[in-house]
Motif scaffolding. Structure first.
Motif, PDB file in Angstrom:
ATOM      1  N   MET A   1     -18.609  -4.427 -16.230  1.00  0.00           N
ATOM      2  CA  MET A   1     -19.288  -3.346 -16.956  1.00  0.00           C
ATOM      3  C   MET A   1     -20.495  -3.892 -17.685  1.00  0.00           C
ATOM      4  SD  MET A   1     -17.745  -0.878 -19.823  1.00  0.00           S
ATOM      5  CE  MET A   1     -18.030  -1.409 -21.483  1.00  0.00           C
ATOM      6  N   SER A   2     -21.592  -3.210 -17.537  1.00  0.00           N
ATOM      7  CA  SER A   2     -22.766  -3.619 -18.286  1.00  0.00           C
ATOM      8  C   SER A   2     -23.409  -2.395 -18.884  1.00  0.00           C
ATOM      9  CB  SER A   2     -23.761  -4.342 -17.387  1.00  0.00           C
ATOM     10  OG  SER A   2     -24.988  -4.458 -18.054  1.00  0.00           O
ATOM     11  N   LEU A   3     -23.081  -2.149 -20.139  1.00  0.00           N
ATOM     12  CA  LEU A   3     -23.664  -1.002 -20.827  1.00  0.00           C
ATOM     13  C   LEU A   3     -25.123  -1.266 -21.160  1.00  0.00           C
ATOM     14  CD1 LEU A   3     -21.183   0.437 -23.456  1.00  0.00           C
ATOM     15  CD2 LEU A   3     -22.599   1.699 -21.844  1.00  0.00           C
ATOM     16  N   ALA A   4     -25.426  -2.548 -21.384  1.00  0.00           N
ATOM     17  CA  ALA A   4     -26.764  -2.884 -21.870  1.00  0.00           C
ATOM     18  C   ALA A   4     -27.834  -2.322 -20.951  1.00  0.00           C
ATOM     19  CB  ALA A   4     -26.893  -4.402 -21.984  1.00  0.00           C
ATOM     20  N   TYR A   5     -27.662  -2.508 -19.655  1.00  0.00           N
ATOM     21  CA  TYR A   5     -28.657  -1.978 -18.727  1.00  0.00           C
ATOM     22  C   TYR A   5     -28.646  -0.455 -18.744  1.00  0.00           C
ATOM     23  CZ  TYR A   5     -31.469  -1.114 -14.674  1.00  0.00           C
ATOM     24  OH  TYR A   5     -32.467  -0.666 -13.863  1.00  0.00           O
ATOM     25  N   ALA A   6     -27.449   0.116 -18.638  1.00  0.00           N
ATOM     26  CA  ALA A   6     -27.320   1.564 -18.472  1.00  0.00           C
ATOM     27  C   ALA A   6     -27.842   2.342 -19.681  1.00  0.00           C
ATOM     28  CB  ALA A   6     -25.862   1.925 -18.207  1.00  0.00           C
ATOM     29  N   ARG A   7     -27.708   1.764 -20.873  1.00  0.00           N
ATOM     30  CA  ARG A   7     -28.112   2.492 -22.086  1.00  0.00           C
ATOM     31  C   ARG A   7     -29.597   2.818 -22.089  1.00  0.00           C
ATOM     32  NH1 ARG A   7     -24.691   2.550 -26.486  1.00  0.00           N
ATOM     33  NH2 ARG A   7     -26.446   2.729 -27.922  1.00  0.00           N
ATOM     34  N   ASN A   8     -30.392   2.021 -21.412  1.00  0.00           N
ATOM     35  CA  ASN A   8     -31.834   2.238 -21.462  1.00  0.00           C
ATOM     36  C   ASN A   8     -32.387   3.081 -20.328  1.00  0.00           C
ATOM     37  OD1 ASN A   8     -32.720   0.962 -23.940  1.00  0.00           O
ATOM     38  ND2 ASN A   8     -31.931  -0.933 -23.035  1.00  0.00           N
ATOM     39  N   ASP A   9     -31.507   3.735 -19.607  1.00  0.00           N
ATOM     40  CA  ASP A   9     -31.968   4.743 -18.653  1.00  0.00           C
ATOM     41  C   ASP A   9     -31.854   6.135 -19.271  1.00  0.00           C
ATOM     42  OD1 ASP A   9     -32.958   3.481 -16.412  1.00  0.00           O
ATOM     43  OD2 ASP A   9     -30.996   3.272 -15.444  1.00  0.00           O
ATOM     44  N   TRP A  10     -32.603   7.073 -18.688  1.00  0.00           N
ATOM     45  CA  TRP A  10     -32.527   8.483 -19.096  1.00  0.00           C
ATOM     46  C   TRP A  10     -31.515   9.208 -18.209  1.00  0.00           C
ATOM     47  CZ3 TRP A  10     -35.334  10.885 -23.023  1.00  0.00           C
ATOM     48  CH2 TRP A  10     -36.341  10.117 -23.615  1.00  0.00           C
ATOM     49  N   TYR A  11     -30.797  10.162 -18.802  1.00  0.00           N
ATOM     50  CA  TYR A  11     -29.801  10.917 -18.046  1.00  0.00           C
ATOM     51  C   TYR A  11     -29.895  12.412 -18.339  1.00  0.00           C
ATOM     52  CZ  TYR A  11     -27.818   6.269 -17.620  1.00  0.00           C
ATOM     53  OH  TYR A  11     -27.651   4.938 -17.367  1.00  0.00           O
ATOM     54  N   VAL A  12     -29.625  13.202 -17.307  1.00  0.00           N
ATOM     55  CA  VAL A  12     -29.496  14.655 -17.495  1.00  0.00           C
ATOM     56  C   VAL A  12     -28.201  14.927 -18.254  1.00  0.00           C
ATOM     57  CG1 VAL A  12     -28.993  16.807 -16.281  1.00  0.00           C
ATOM     58  CG2 VAL A  12     -30.837  15.322 -15.466  1.00  0.00           C
ATOM     59  N   ILE A  13     -28.273  15.788 -19.278  1.00  0.00           N
ATOM     60  CA  ILE A  13     -27.030  16.173 -19.947  1.00  0.00           C
ATOM     61  C   ILE A  13     -26.906  17.704 -20.054  1.00  0.00           C
ATOM     62  CG2 ILE A  13     -26.200  14.163 -21.261  1.00  0.00           C
ATOM     63  CD1 ILE A  13     -28.536  16.553 -22.791  1.00  0.00           C
ATOM     64  N   ALA A  14     -27.931  18.440 -19.606  1.00  0.00           N
ATOM     65  CA  ALA A  14     -27.842  19.902 -19.668  1.00  0.00           C
ATOM     66  C   ALA A  14     -28.917  20.513 -18.780  1.00  0.00           C
ATOM     67  CB  ALA A  14     -28.038  20.394 -21.106  1.00  0.00           C
ATOM     68  N   ASP A  15     -28.737  21.777 -18.450  1.00  0.00           N
ATOM     69  CA  ASP A  15     -29.817  22.557 -17.860  1.00  0.00           C
ATOM     70  C   ASP A  15     -29.964  23.834 -18.691  1.00  0.00           C
ATOM     71  OD1 ASP A  15     -27.645  24.089 -17.150  1.00  0.00           O
ATOM     72  OD2 ASP A  15     -28.017  24.025 -14.994  1.00  0.00           O
ATOM     73  N   LYS A 268     -29.011  -6.973  -8.276  1.00  0.00           N
ATOM     74  CA  LYS A 268     -30.190  -7.718  -8.717  1.00  0.00           C
ATOM     75  C   LYS A 268     -30.644  -7.273 -10.106  1.00  0.00           C
ATOM     76  CE  LYS A 268     -34.535  -7.522  -7.314  1.00  0.00           C
ATOM     77  NZ  LYS A 268     -35.356  -6.810  -6.328  1.00  0.00           N
ATOM     78  N   ARG A 269     -30.539  -5.965 -10.363  1.00  0.00           N
ATOM     79  CA  ARG A 269     -30.965  -5.471 -11.677  1.00  0.00           C
ATOM     80  C   ARG A 269     -29.919  -5.685 -12.754  1.00  0.00           C
ATOM     81  NH1 ARG A 269     -33.631   0.162 -11.799  1.00  0.00           N
ATOM     82  NH2 ARG A 269     -35.439  -0.514 -10.647  1.00  0.00           N
ATOM     83  N   GLY A 270     -28.680  -5.969 -12.355  1.00  0.00           N
ATOM     84  CA  GLY A 270     -27.609  -6.028 -13.350  1.00  0.00           C
ATOM     85  C   GLY A 270     -27.159  -4.644 -13.767  1.00  0.00           C
ATOM     86  N   ALA A 271     -27.363  -3.666 -12.893  1.00  0.00           N
ATOM     87  CA  ALA A 271     -26.946  -2.287 -13.184  1.00  0.00           C
ATOM     88  C   ALA A 271     -25.481  -2.140 -12.791  1.00  0.00           C
ATOM     89  CB  ALA A 271     -27.823  -1.293 -12.427  1.00  0.00           C
ATOM     90  N   PHE A 272     -24.609  -2.648 -13.631  1.00  0.00           N
ATOM     91  CA  PHE A 272     -23.195  -2.772 -13.277  1.00  0.00           C
ATOM     92  C   PHE A 272     -22.330  -1.654 -13.836  1.00  0.00           C
ATOM     93  CE2 PHE A 272     -23.714  -7.672 -12.972  1.00  0.00           C
ATOM     94  CZ  PHE A 272     -24.286  -7.515 -11.725  1.00  0.00           C
ATOM     95  N   TYR A 273     -22.920  -0.719 -14.566  1.00  0.00           N
ATOM     96  CA  TYR A 273     -22.082   0.343 -15.138  1.00  0.00           C
ATOM     97  C   TYR A 273     -21.577   1.251 -14.008  1.00  0.00           C
ATOM     98  CZ  TYR A 273     -20.311   3.695 -18.478  1.00  0.00           C
ATOM     99  OH  TYR A 273     -19.473   4.501 -19.199  1.00  0.00           O
ATOM    100  N   GLY A 274     -20.266   1.285 -13.819  1.00  0.00           N
ATOM    101  CA  GLY A 274     -19.684   2.036 -12.687  1.00  0.00           C
ATOM    102  C   GLY A 274     -19.463   1.157 -11.476  1.00  0.00           C
ATOM    103  N   ALA A 275     -19.803  -0.142 -11.609  1.00  0.00           N
ATOM    104  CA  ALA A 275     -19.623  -1.067 -10.487  1.00  0.00           C
ATOM    105  C   ALA A 275     -18.495  -2.035 -10.795  1.00  0.00           C
ATOM    106  CB  ALA A 275     -20.907  -1.845 -10.233  1.00  0.00           C
ATOM    107  N   LEU A 276     -17.929  -2.544  -9.739  1.00  0.00           N
ATOM    108  CA  LEU A 276     -16.905  -3.571  -9.867  1.00  0.00           C
ATOM    109  C   LEU A 276     -17.616  -4.895  -9.651  1.00  0.00           C
ATOM    110  CD1 LEU A 276     -13.793  -3.521 -10.175  1.00  0.00           C
ATOM    111  CD2 LEU A 276     -13.681  -3.848  -7.724  1.00  0.00           C
ATOM    112  N   ALA A 277     -17.953  -5.547 -10.745  1.00  0.00           N
ATOM    113  CA  ALA A 277     -18.733  -6.769 -10.618  1.00  0.00           C
ATOM    114  C   ALA A 277     -17.898  -7.998 -10.940  1.00  0.00           C
ATOM    115  CB  ALA A 277     -19.949  -6.702 -11.537  1.00  0.00           C
TER     116      ALA A 277
END
Ligand code: FES
Ligand SMILES: [Fe+2]
Lengths: 280, 197
Positions: A1-15, A268-277
């Protein structure tokens, strides 16, 4: 798990629709998020009451919990005149957000999962196509993808071979460009924005930018929802739930080039949130 | 490892696919068109899809996700539909467990010496039914003992499938009449209701 990478992306949370139904609670990266306000002025707060930044883009409300968020990518087709923009609501899936994206990039399952809609036996063969990591913006692209479909879109009657391109601008977003040879200039754009509720649960927000002024809105949404419910029956039955990045854990074949590139790119990016690393 | 009773032979006819649990292992049990029974890890080597959602094509089990075929003999991948002309390398195969049938009951074991047969059932018993109860083995045995079934001889086999779920296989005296079998089925329901309450 890598929250550090994931925290700095933008996500949809509503429409717009979900905001009009009043304040709601949702989850993002494992934490509770409060969503209120209007579509023009959404108010997003984390569990401690901290206001989170918002932006409205592609008919959805986006937020980020990071201190140094990466800029949100663009989907220029959304601004092209003549296109109809169609937010398709949300489908909740008990799976890794990355498995949801990988499934969206996959055509080999069409005859088996979207039988008689996006594909049908015996037309199962996947012709060679091209996959690359585009250096200037570090995105995964798959091009020259072709597949025979008995009923490719709402606007198509009968079977046709459809051309596809796929683009992954962020770990939890996938964009699909779809062309029907009778109208090669009209490239439909179908996107999924995946909201990672946790590493093992997500809300999928499909969004389309189409050259189709005829099909009623409700029919377009219903068609996409049907497709996603079929995908959900797969996604909730894959093991392990998290996407394995160790190439020894799952065996790809040639038609999986996009998936292979996507997994490498995540690694390569370390985008491990949701991945089995862990096994790496 | 122990042989575990996972269901009845008649519940898995040719062409049928079933999910089973064996010592905590998620498994798929299925029978080919010609009648070969197999028990495998319930996971497609391609992308992890549960094979228990798959479908039987002749002597192969096909995965629901991308239709890869795995042969009843050895679980080796025999077809990748996205590349129908490719001969899949025989390193692509499912993880197979031991399976056997005796007296109408299907048994699966994760590993062990291949010549050891599953436990023989007492002679003169017929399988009645196999069903799940949301309780532990001990509590079910206790509940069944507290409610003796008089009309005919019954025997119960247990397969723990989760900490609070047990698969119960019930055998009945082969001489039992159809009325006695009906009563026995009702008894099963009563025991289930009481133990789950
Ligand atoms: S996951 Fe089974 S065929 Fe792809
Ligand atoms: Fe799909």
């Amino acid at each position: 798990m890598s929250l550090a990478y994931a925290r700095n992306d933008w996500y949809v949370i509503a429409d717009r629709n979900s905001l009009e139904q009043g304040p709601r609670r949702t989850r993002l990266l494992g934490d509770e998020i409060h969503v209120s306000g209007s579509y023009a002025h959404p108010v997003i707060k984390d569990a401690s009451g901290r206001m989170l930044p918002t932006q409205i883009k592609f008919d959805h409300v986006w937020t980020t919990v990071g201190d140094r968020p990466r800029p949100l990518f663009d989907i220029p087709e959304g601004n092209e005149p003549g296109r109809r923009l169609v937010p398709c609501g949300m489908v909740r899936v008990k799976c890794s957000p990355l498995r949801a994206v990988e499934n969206f990039l996959d055509i080999a399952h069409f005859p088996f999962v979207h039988t008689d809609v996006l594909g049908a036996e015996p037309y199962t063969e996947v012709e060679p196509y091209k996959v690359e990591i585009r250096e200037q913006n570090d995105e995964v692209w798959a091009t020259k993808v072709k597949f025979f479909q008995p009923l490719a879109a709402k606007s198509a009657a009968g079977g046709i071979t459809t051309d596809y391109e796929y683009r992954v601008p962020a770990p939890t977003t996938a964009v699909l460009y779809k062309t029907c040879p009778p109208k090669p200039e009209a490239q439909d754009v179908i996107t999924i924005f995946v909201q990672p509720r946790s590493e093992t649960e997500c809300d999928v927000w499909p969004w389309m930018a189409l050259y189709d002024d005829d099909t009623p809105y409700a029919d377009l949404v219903q068609f996409q929802q049907m497709i996603f419910l079929q995908d959900r029956s797969i996604l909730e039955n894959q093991r392990p739930i998290k996407l394995p990045l160790d190439p020894r854990m799952e065996i790809p074949t040639r038609s999986d080039l996009t998936s292979v590139a996507y997994r490498r790119w995540l690694k390569k990016r370390g985008a491990f949130y949701g991945a089995l690393a862990e096994t790496l | 490892m122990t042989w575990r009773p996972v269901g009845l032979t008649r519940d898995v006819p040719a062409g049928r696919v079933m999910r089973a649990w064996v010592d905590g292992q998620d498994a798929v049990v299925w029978r080919s068109t010609r009648g070969v029974l197999s028990a495998w890890d319930n996971r497609c080597p391609h992308r992890g899809m549960a094979l228990s959602h798959g479908f039987v094509r002749g002597e192969d089990l096909a995965c629901l996700y991308h239709g890869w075929h795995y042969g009843a003999e050895g679980g080796v991948c025999s077809l990748i539909p996205s590349h129908p002309d490719l001969t899949p390398p025989d390193t692509i195969k499912t993880r197979a467990f031991q399976s056997a049938e005796s007296d109408g009951v299907i048994w699966v074991r994760l590993e062990g010496s291949p010549d050891l047969a599953p436990p023989a059932i007492a002679p003169g018993l017929d399988p009645l039914r196999s069903f799940e109860i949301r309780a532990r083995e001990g509590d079910i045995a206790h509940g069944a003992a507290a409610k003796p079934f008089e009309p005919a001889i019954l025997s119960l086999l247990f397969n723990p499938i989760a900490h609070d779920r047990t698969l119960v296989t019930v055998l009945i005296d082969a001489q039992a009449t159809s009325d006695q079998r009906k009563l026995a089925s009702r008894w099963c329901e009563d025991v289930r209701r009481e133990v789950e309450a």
